[in-house]
Design an enzyme around this catalytic site. Structure first.
Site, PDB file in Angstrom:
ATOM      1  N   GLY A  31      -3.500   2.274  10.170  1.00 34.70           N
ATOM      2  CA  GLY A  31      -4.585   2.252   9.196  1.00 34.70           C
ATOM      3  C   GLY A  31      -4.124   2.815   7.869  1.00 34.70           C
ATOM      4  O   GLY A  31      -2.981   3.270   7.710  1.00 34.70           O
ATOM      5  N   GLY A  34      -7.496   6.969   1.659  1.00 35.66           N
ATOM      6  CA  GLY A  34      -7.366   7.358   0.270  1.00 35.66           C
ATOM      7  C   GLY A  34      -6.111   8.148  -0.029  1.00 35.66           C
ATOM      8  O   GLY A  34      -5.619   8.147  -1.162  1.00 35.66           O
ATOM      9  N   MET A  35      -5.568   8.849   0.977  1.00 36.36           N
ATOM     10  CA  MET A  35      -4.412   9.705   0.724  1.00 36.36           C
ATOM     11  C   MET A  35      -3.112   9.128   1.252  1.00 36.36           C
ATOM     12  O   MET A  35      -2.044   9.633   0.901  1.00 36.36           O
ATOM     13  CB  MET A  35      -4.643  11.088   1.345  1.00 36.36           C
ATOM     14  CG  MET A  35      -5.681  11.915   0.628  1.00 36.36           C
ATOM     15  SD  MET A  35      -5.772  13.571   1.321  1.00 36.36           S
ATOM     16  CE  MET A  35      -4.108  14.140   1.015  1.00 36.36           C
ATOM     17  N   GLY A  36      -3.163   8.105   2.076  1.00 36.89           N
ATOM     18  CA  GLY A  36      -1.896   7.596   2.590  1.00 36.89           C
ATOM     19  C   GLY A  36      -2.089   6.529   3.638  1.00 36.89           C
ATOM     20  O   GLY A  36      -3.194   6.018   3.869  1.00 36.89           O
ATOM     21  N   VAL A  38      -1.091   5.304   7.731  1.00 34.72           N
ATOM     22  CA  VAL A  38      -0.807   5.875   9.047  1.00 34.72           C
ATOM     23  C   VAL A  38      -0.076   4.837   9.895  1.00 34.72           C
ATOM     24  O   VAL A  38      -0.510   3.674   9.990  1.00 34.72           O
ATOM     25  CB  VAL A  38      -2.090   6.327   9.761  1.00 34.72           C
ATOM     26  CG1 VAL A  38      -1.748   7.035  11.070  1.00 34.72           C
ATOM     27  CG2 VAL A  38      -2.902   7.248   8.860  1.00 34.72           C
ATOM     28  N   LYS A  52       1.465   9.976   9.290  1.00 32.72           N
ATOM     29  CA  LYS A  52       0.803   9.697   8.011  1.00 32.72           C
ATOM     30  C   LYS A  52       1.771   9.926   6.874  1.00 32.72           C
ATOM     31  O   LYS A  52       2.328  11.029   6.729  1.00 32.72           O
ATOM     32  CB  LYS A  52      -0.435  10.574   7.825  1.00 32.72           C
ATOM     33  CG  LYS A  52      -1.029  10.488   6.404  1.00 32.72           C
ATOM     34  CD  LYS A  52      -2.354  11.200   6.281  1.00 32.72           C
ATOM     35  CE  LYS A  52      -3.482  10.332   6.782  1.00 32.72           C
ATOM     36  NZ  LYS A  52      -4.816  10.870   6.440  1.00 32.72           N
ATOM     37  N   ASP A 146     -13.655  17.040   4.890  1.00 32.97           N
ATOM     38  CA  ASP A 146     -13.820  15.583   4.970  1.00 32.97           C
ATOM     39  C   ASP A 146     -14.148  15.163   6.395  1.00 32.97           C
ATOM     40  O   ASP A 146     -13.603  14.190   6.909  1.00 32.97           O
ATOM     41  CB  ASP A 146     -12.558  14.885   4.469  1.00 32.97           C
ATOM     42  CG  ASP A 146     -12.784  13.404   4.175  1.00 32.97           C
ATOM     43  OD1 ASP A 146     -13.953  13.017   3.960  1.00 32.97           O
ATOM     44  OD2 ASP A 146     -11.808  12.633   4.157  1.00 32.97           O
TER      45      ASP A 146
END
Length: 617
Positions: A31, A34-36, A38, A52, A146
């Site tokens: 997947g 927003g940050m990276g 996986v 990740k 989050d």
């Protein structure tokens, strides 16, 4: 990859995806967020891991890297039954990454979207599991920030909370300050949506959202654009009309706009047990059968690709040895690379009388103390997953698969041209170093050539003189200050100057005195000691005649790390210089009243971010 794997679960690697990361061969894409991104990979022993890789935009921000390292090390301390532990990481590479154990289960978001809302018993067991996970996370000094259905995975033996604390690393980078939000609007707490103080209570609000989402099948504050949702979270009550009546008291308390009105995690668990007609125990039957089937799908993992073993070549015949060399010709069509889906080789262990010294650790990983033996007696090498008690697991990628062949190589023409240019430059440098009689052309050269001779001297150990452009003495432009009024810092809480706005947070299990806070308020309840200080820089109280400014703070030399609170009066100014290069003036505005249930101080902050180069340790 086998065709039995659902396309939405294991995406094949694309052209932009690396073949390996940190020695781990990547098998599929799990997947992206927003940050990276996986990926699925495996340890040497064949255990699947979720790896990740952080987005390049974040990787280029030095403040993000510093925070990411802190958060990953804090996340290593989280070892709960309902969390996915961090098992490996690298915060120093070109693109930071971390690896956690792979959880073969759908996310709560996926399960609800595909199968609808969960029954009451599943919701109660989900709530208890997430609450226990948050308890362990908070005990490590981390606020998740989050928590949302996509970050709660449904395993066969209970839920797993993932991505805890990582959002904080991106919370005040140049990206977030320019409009990239951290956190999901539909599941933010009011204080988070209005840029207030984020505490453990923020995660309690998100837990209430999780309960409502699982039981209703939709967010409690509805859908729509993010601004509309955030407005409803801050100013309106949630729509709980479709929520089972048994859950309304619990969810209503969790979704209190006032953090003080929210229950503790222990109270949440107790309320769940009281609501259940039968004792709640986690087991294989905690999920509906349709959702449990999604777990089976995720157990059919694609195998990692392996480099094909070298094939033996036949000995050349006498005719081949005597034949003249033939010019090489490129094949009309390049052969496709072979793909061998093999299992990782099983390591062999050979008992020995004495264990060798511990191997060196890779950059970005904790190093064992001197003389500490990481190999159990009787083995020449440590078995997979072995970690000495009290010490983090050594980096698995140190003994991982051999590096993958590069996807492309440089054209030979560029290499030859580069070699010619390097040779010409080398001749010029050597000529500039020859005596005056042997390099007359150097005397009559232009000013640019004479500058080249100066640089060559510097490379040999001489101090370079000033250049005509003065670029070496170019002054860093002063940053624009940011001001924040009435920041309340609770006792034993700290602020980071990079936060925008500064948000007081707990120092965690190590406390503010031994944490990384730029400015903290410490209170010793046993001895009544009150002080402000920094664990990540230096500070000084300015005299009454001094005016707090960037120039004043830079010029001061009377720095310390701690100041007694009784040395400050209303209006006292304190210069704070953080090791990250931020400078601030903290104007003291007093402390809470003795009758107040909370113990805090109030300060105004003026911050010049990135005013100096970060201090290297």
């Amino acid at each position: 990859m086998s065709g039995t794997h659902p396309a939405e679960l294991f995406q094949p690697l694309g052209q932009d995806d690396p073949a390996t990361v940190g020695g781990y061969r990547l098998a599929a894409v799990l997947g992206a967020g927003g940050m990276g991104k996986v990926y699925l990979s495996y340890t040497l022993g064949g255990r699947p891991v979720a790896l990740k890789v952080i987005r390049p935009e974040f990787s280029e921000d030095p403040e993000f890297r510093r925070r990411f390292q802190q958060e990953v090390r804090a996340a290593q301390r989280v070892q709960g039954l309902y969390t996915a532990p961090v098992i490996d990481f690298d915060t120093e590479g070109a693109q930071p990454w971390l690896a956690t154990s792979y959880v073969p289960g759908p996310s709560l978001a996926h399960a609800v979207a595909r199968h609808g809302r969960l029954p009451l018993r599943s919701v109660l067991l989900l709530t208890i599991g997430v609450a226990e996970a948050l308890h362990v996370i908070h005990a490590a000094g981390i606020v998740h920030r989050d928590l949302k259905p996509a970050n709660v995975l449904l395993a066969s033996d209970g839920p797993r909370v993932i991505d805890f604390g990582i959002a904080r690393a991106a919370d005040a980078t140049s990206l977030t300050s320019s409009g990239v939000s951290v956190g999901t609007p539909a599941f933010m707490a009011p204080e988070q949506a209005s840029a207030g103080t984020v505490t453990a209570g923020t995660d309690i609000f998100a837990l209430g959202q999780i309960i409502a989402f699982a039981a209703i099948g939709a967010p409690a504050y509805g859908d729509g654009n993010s601004h509309a949702i955030l407005y409803r979270i801050v100013h309106e009550d949630p729509d709980l009309s479709a929520l089972p009546a048994e859950l309304r008291p619990l969810v209503t308390r969790c979704l209190s706009r006032d953090p003080a009105g929210r229950p503790t995690l222990t109270q949440v668990i107790e309320m769940c047990h009281a609501l259940s007609p039968a004792p709640l125990r986690q087991g294989e039957d905690w999920l509906p059968q349709a959702v449990a089937g999604s777990i089976t799908e995720r157990l059919q993992l694609p195998e990692p690709e392996r480099t094909p073993p070298p094939q033996p070549t036949a000995a050349p015949t006498p005719t081949e040895l005597s034949a003249p060399p033939q010019p090489a010709t490129a094949p009309a069509t390049a052969p496709a690379p072979a793909s061998y889906p093999l299992q990782p080789p099983a390591p062999a262990y050979a008992p020995t009388q004495s264990a060798p010294a511990a191997p060196a650790m890779a950059p970005g990983h904790p190093t064992p103390p001197p003389g500490y033996q990481t190999t159990p007696p009787g083995y020449q090498t440590s078995p997979p997953g072995y970690a000495a008690p009290g010490h983090p697991t050594p980096p698995l990628h140190q003994t991982g698969y051999p590096p993958a062949a590069p996807r492309s190589s440089r054209p030979k023409g560029l290499v030859i041209a580069g070699a010619i240019v390097a040779a010409v430059i080398g001749v010029a440098v050597i000529g500039s170093l020859l005596p005056d009689g042997s390099a007359k052309s150097g005397k009559t050269s232009s000013s640019g050539s004479r500058g080249s001779g100066t640089n060559s001297g510097a490379a040999a150990g001489e101090s370079p003189g000033p250049t005509s452009s003065g670029s070496q003495n170019q002054k860093r432009p002063d940053p624009t200050p940011a001001s924040y009024q009435g920041v309340n810092i609770t006792a034993n809480y700290q602020v980071m100057l990079a936060d925008n706005p500064p948000r007081p947070a707990s120092g965690g299990s190590s406390g503010v005195l031994y944490n990384h806070g730029d400015f903290y308020y410490y209170f010793d309840s046993l001895f009544g000691d009150k002080q402000v200080g920094t664990a990540n820089g230096k500070l000084v109280v300015l005299n009454n005649a001094q005016k707090g400014s960037l120039e004043t703070c830079r010029a001061e030399t009377r720095y310390t790390e701690k100041i007694k609170l009784d040395q400050l009066t209303d209006g006292s100014e304190v210069c704070v210089l953080s090791d990250a290069g931020h400078i601030a003036v903290a104007t003291y505005r007093g402390k809470s009243d003795a009758k107040d249930a909370s113990n805090y101080i109030t300060v105004d902050l003026t911050i010049w971010r990135n005013a100096e180069d970060p201090k290297k340790h």
